[in-house]
Write a protein that holds these residues in place. Structure first.
Motif, PDB file in Angstrom:
ATOM      1  N   GLU A 137      25.955  36.916  68.092  1.00 19.91           N
ATOM      2  CA  GLU A 137      27.224  37.527  68.548  1.00 19.91           C
ATOM      3  C   GLU A 137      27.650  37.028  69.050  1.00 19.91           C
ATOM      4  O   GLU A 137      28.859  36.998  69.076  1.00 19.91           O
ATOM      5  CB  GLU A 137      26.169  38.552  69.232  1.00 19.91           C
ATOM      6  CG  GLU A 137      27.062  39.989  68.622  1.00 19.91           C
ATOM      7  CD  GLU A 137      27.307  40.795  66.905  1.00 19.91           C
ATOM      8  OE1 GLU A 137      27.724  42.025  66.438  1.00 19.91           O
ATOM      9  OE2 GLU A 137      25.893  40.437  66.694  1.00 19.91           O
ATOM     10  N   VAL A 138      27.373  36.324  70.276  1.00 18.18           N
ATOM     11  CA  VAL A 138      28.513  35.282  71.553  1.00 18.18           C
ATOM     12  C   VAL A 138      28.795  34.619  70.564  1.00 18.18           C
ATOM     13  O   VAL A 138      30.026  34.431  71.178  1.00 18.18           O
ATOM     14  CB  VAL A 138      26.840  35.371  72.297  1.00 18.18           C
ATOM     15  CG1 VAL A 138      27.967  34.212  73.300  1.00 18.18           C
ATOM     16  CG2 VAL A 138      26.754  36.360  73.101  1.00 18.18           C
ATOM     17  N   ASP A 158      31.942  35.717  68.313  1.00 22.41           N
ATOM     18  CA  ASP A 158      32.705  35.994  69.301  1.00 22.41           C
ATOM     19  C   ASP A 158      33.584  34.898  70.189  1.00 22.41           C
ATOM     20  O   ASP A 158      34.642  35.204  69.711  1.00 22.41           O
ATOM     21  CB  ASP A 158      32.198  36.680  70.516  1.00 22.41           C
ATOM     22  CG  ASP A 158      33.553  37.491  71.392  1.00 22.41           C
ATOM     23  OD1 ASP A 158      34.055  37.886  70.788  1.00 22.41           O
ATOM     24  OD2 ASP A 158      33.001  37.593  72.564  1.00 22.41           O
ATOM     25  N   GLU A 159      33.128  34.070  70.022  1.00 23.92           N
ATOM     26  CA  GLU A 159      33.329  32.616  70.778  1.00 23.92           C
ATOM     27  C   GLU A 159      34.326  32.023  69.793  1.00 23.92           C
ATOM     28  O   GLU A 159      35.575  31.438  69.708  1.00 23.92           O
ATOM     29  CB  GLU A 159      33.149  31.469  71.442  1.00 23.92           C
ATOM     30  CG  GLU A 159      33.219  30.608  72.050  1.00 23.92           C
ATOM     31  CD  GLU A 159      31.657  29.244  72.600  1.00 23.92           C
ATOM     32  OE1 GLU A 159      30.692  30.617  72.603  1.00 23.92           O
ATOM     33  OE2 GLU A 159      31.817  28.050  71.987  1.00 23.92           O
ATOM     34  N   ARG A 190      36.717  39.401  61.845  1.00 26.69           N
ATOM     35  CA  ARG A 190      36.479  39.747  62.606  1.00 26.69           C
ATOM     36  C   ARG A 190      34.949  40.923  62.570  1.00 26.69           C
ATOM     37  O   ARG A 190      33.333  41.353  62.498  1.00 26.69           O
ATOM     38  CB  ARG A 190      36.600  39.824  64.422  1.00 26.69           C
ATOM     39  CG  ARG A 190      36.759  38.706  64.916  1.00 26.69           C
ATOM     40  CD  ARG A 190      37.495  38.723  65.794  1.00 26.69           C
ATOM     41  NE  ARG A 190      37.513  39.136  67.175  1.00 26.69           N
ATOM     42  CZ  ARG A 190      36.494  38.346  68.343  1.00 26.69           C
ATOM     43  NH1 ARG A 190      36.386  37.455  67.999  1.00 26.69           N
ATOM     44  NH2 ARG A 190      35.807  39.019  69.195  1.00 26.69           N
ATOM     45  N   LEU A 243      31.186  40.823  62.896  1.00 26.41           N
ATOM     46  CA  LEU A 243      30.388  41.007  64.149  1.00 26.41           C
ATOM     47  C   LEU A 243      30.220  42.924  64.158  1.00 26.41           C
ATOM     48  O   LEU A 243      30.863  43.231  64.529  1.00 26.41           O
ATOM     49  CB  LEU A 243      31.857  41.324  65.061  1.00 26.41           C
ATOM     50  CG  LEU A 243      32.149  39.467  65.849  1.00 26.41           C
ATOM     51  CD1 LEU A 243      33.263  39.662  66.779  1.00 26.41           C
ATOM     52  CD2 LEU A 243      30.375  39.598  67.429  1.00 26.41           C
ATOM     53  N   SER A 251      37.949  33.310  66.675  1.00 26.01           N
ATOM     54  CA  SER A 251      38.788  33.445  68.097  1.00 26.01           C
ATOM     55  C   SER A 251      40.306  32.517  67.133  1.00 26.01           C
ATOM     56  O   SER A 251      39.619  31.350  67.008  1.00 26.01           O
ATOM     57  CB  SER A 251      38.827  33.262  69.571  1.00 26.01           C
ATOM     58  OG  SER A 251      38.377  31.878  69.322  1.00 26.01           O
TER      59      SER A 251
END
Lengths: 300, 300
Positions: free
Chosen positions: B16-17, B20-21, B43, B47, B24
């Motif tokens: 998940e981290v 997110d990173e 996303r 996510l 982008s």
């Protein structure tokens, strides 16, 4: 026939032969057997007499460094699969809703929407399989750079992102800068990637890669502008697809903004720019120059 | 909390981290700027609190050779992007026409069909960009093998081909063998690829790769059979998606053929097979054994 025309028809034939060979259940690979219907749809969307300009650019950029056509063919084929998948998905009812492409039924018309989505997905995936294979280049470090280059050109910051911007532009007005940005991504990014992939295959140093990148960016703009001019001036018969569609769909083009005559003048300037970017190269870059000039004189 | 549960929740958090990173505009890369709407849709489709079983398998297979979680995370992320793109495309009206996924609106419901097609295409493309990058592994020869492995598992002879077979199965009867073949491709191929990618990352020799491939194939069958059993026995609330849908859609599953009790027994056999494939390994393969046992006892 000029040298350019004979080179173009040569690459078109070579890519057609390679597509026929690589897009078969045996060569597609994977742990299972590719279903016949999927393979047929992938072939329908690729073996359609396209001009194969992207493989031509891969080949011509690699030839600057002395590579033979066969040595850049698999990389060119990978770019062409990306181009073909993008047309299949763009033609879907949820996107441009086109029934014909190069005078043939589009994949979703010849099969159905689900098959067209999957055929596009499979072609996209297979492009990377081709680049990862040893028949692309002996050196894995080169192959992995080609994968990165093609993914960058085809992805969210390239072709797919440009397609998204194009759709957004239909519902709101775009500035000239926004049109240029959208087109640089939608069409330009894959043309730029084609030239850069040829340069990477050929072992270009940083300066040569920069020069060829500038050429590729100008060539991409020239190609798109010529396409937009033809959408206004050419007949559907000559193009093998519907024309006048951009205006009807409210698509944002520079031709709509500038008018045909000013757009033609602008096109001449871009082609001069593409050729100027090749200033450090000699006769080995002549084929790339011929392609730029061809973009300025396209009639189909 | 068992070791397995804590490992599963650890990988889910780490993925998940990482999603997110990496998802982008800055990290997606490409010659242009990825449009906000496209990035948001990518996303939305990723996510979403998925269990991240495929990255878990990449990690566990790599751990057999002593690799830490961080060393296999990017490869796991790439597999997860393929899984997420496939769900986005499968949910489209032209395919399964699902409005909800894990209790949230599917991408085409939250955005629109065109955006969902493009978000899927961009995730698929980005998976290969991730594998090609140095953060995946220092050795380009390893990275290019991962690209080949993922493309084989995800393409016409793997996941996409299985999806095509699944659609074909809705309109005509499948034999048990055909159901097994379809499922081995649709779900099994990516699970098999996950395990193999972990093994490749870890530098497995031929014998170890063969053993882990057998494990991966059995694990894939176990996962799918458990899923089909849950479609019959679990509530939509517990699963966060519609259940009982397979039967309604006339989907071909082994559970429909064998009945729930016989299917459960068959599942036990497959899990024993997966664990037996790991016979040459010691405690370093214990996490893979725990995952196989988990597939046998899934309740969601």
């Amino acid at each position: 026939m000029t040298d350019f025309q004979s080179e173009l028809s040569g690459i078109a034939k070579a890519i057609e032969v390679a597509l026929d060979e690589y897009l078969s259940a045996e060569r597609l690979g994977g742990p299972g057997a590719p279903p016949d219907r999927l393979v047929a749809a992938m072939r329908h969307g690729s073996l359609n007499g396209g001009k194969r300009l992207r493989p031509l650019l891969v080949k011509q950029a690699a030839a600057v460094f002395g590579m033979e056509r066969e040595q850049s063919l698999v990389a060119g084929l990978a770019v062409e699969l990306i181009h073909c998948y993008s047309l299949i998905h763009d033609d879907l009812p949820a996107m441009d809703d086109d029934d014909f492409r190069r005078g043939q039924a589009t994949v979703h018309k010849a099969y159905d929407d689900a098959t067209a989505i999957l055929a596009g997905d499979a072609l996209l995936t297979h492009a990377f399989a081709l680049l990862a294979g040893e028949s692309c280049h002996a050196d894995p470090a080169i192959r992995v750079r080609l994968v990165a280059e093609l993914a960058a050109g085809a992805g969210a910051g390239g072709m797919v992102g440009g397609q998204m911007r194009d759709i957004e532009g239909e519902s709101r007005g775009f500035s000239e800068g926004e049109i240029a940005q959208m087109q640089a991504m939608k069409t330009g990014a894959l043309i730029r990637a084609s030239v850069r992939m040829g340069a990477i295959l050929g072992g270009a140093d940083a300066a040569a890669l920069t020069a060829l990148t500038l050429y590729g960016e100008a060539a991409g703009r020239a190609f798109q502008l010529a396409d937009d001019i033809l959408d206004v001036t050419a007949s559907a018969e000559a193009m093998g697809k519907a024309t006048g569609k951009d205006a009807a769909a409210g698509k944002q083009t520079l031709v709509a903004r500038l008018g045909v005559e000013a757009a033609r003048k602008h096109l001449d300037g871009i082609i001069a720019e593409a050729i100027a970017a090749l200033g450090a190269f000699g006769p080995e870059a002549e084929p790339l120059r011929a392609t730029a000039r061809y973009f300025g004189s396209r009639t189909t």
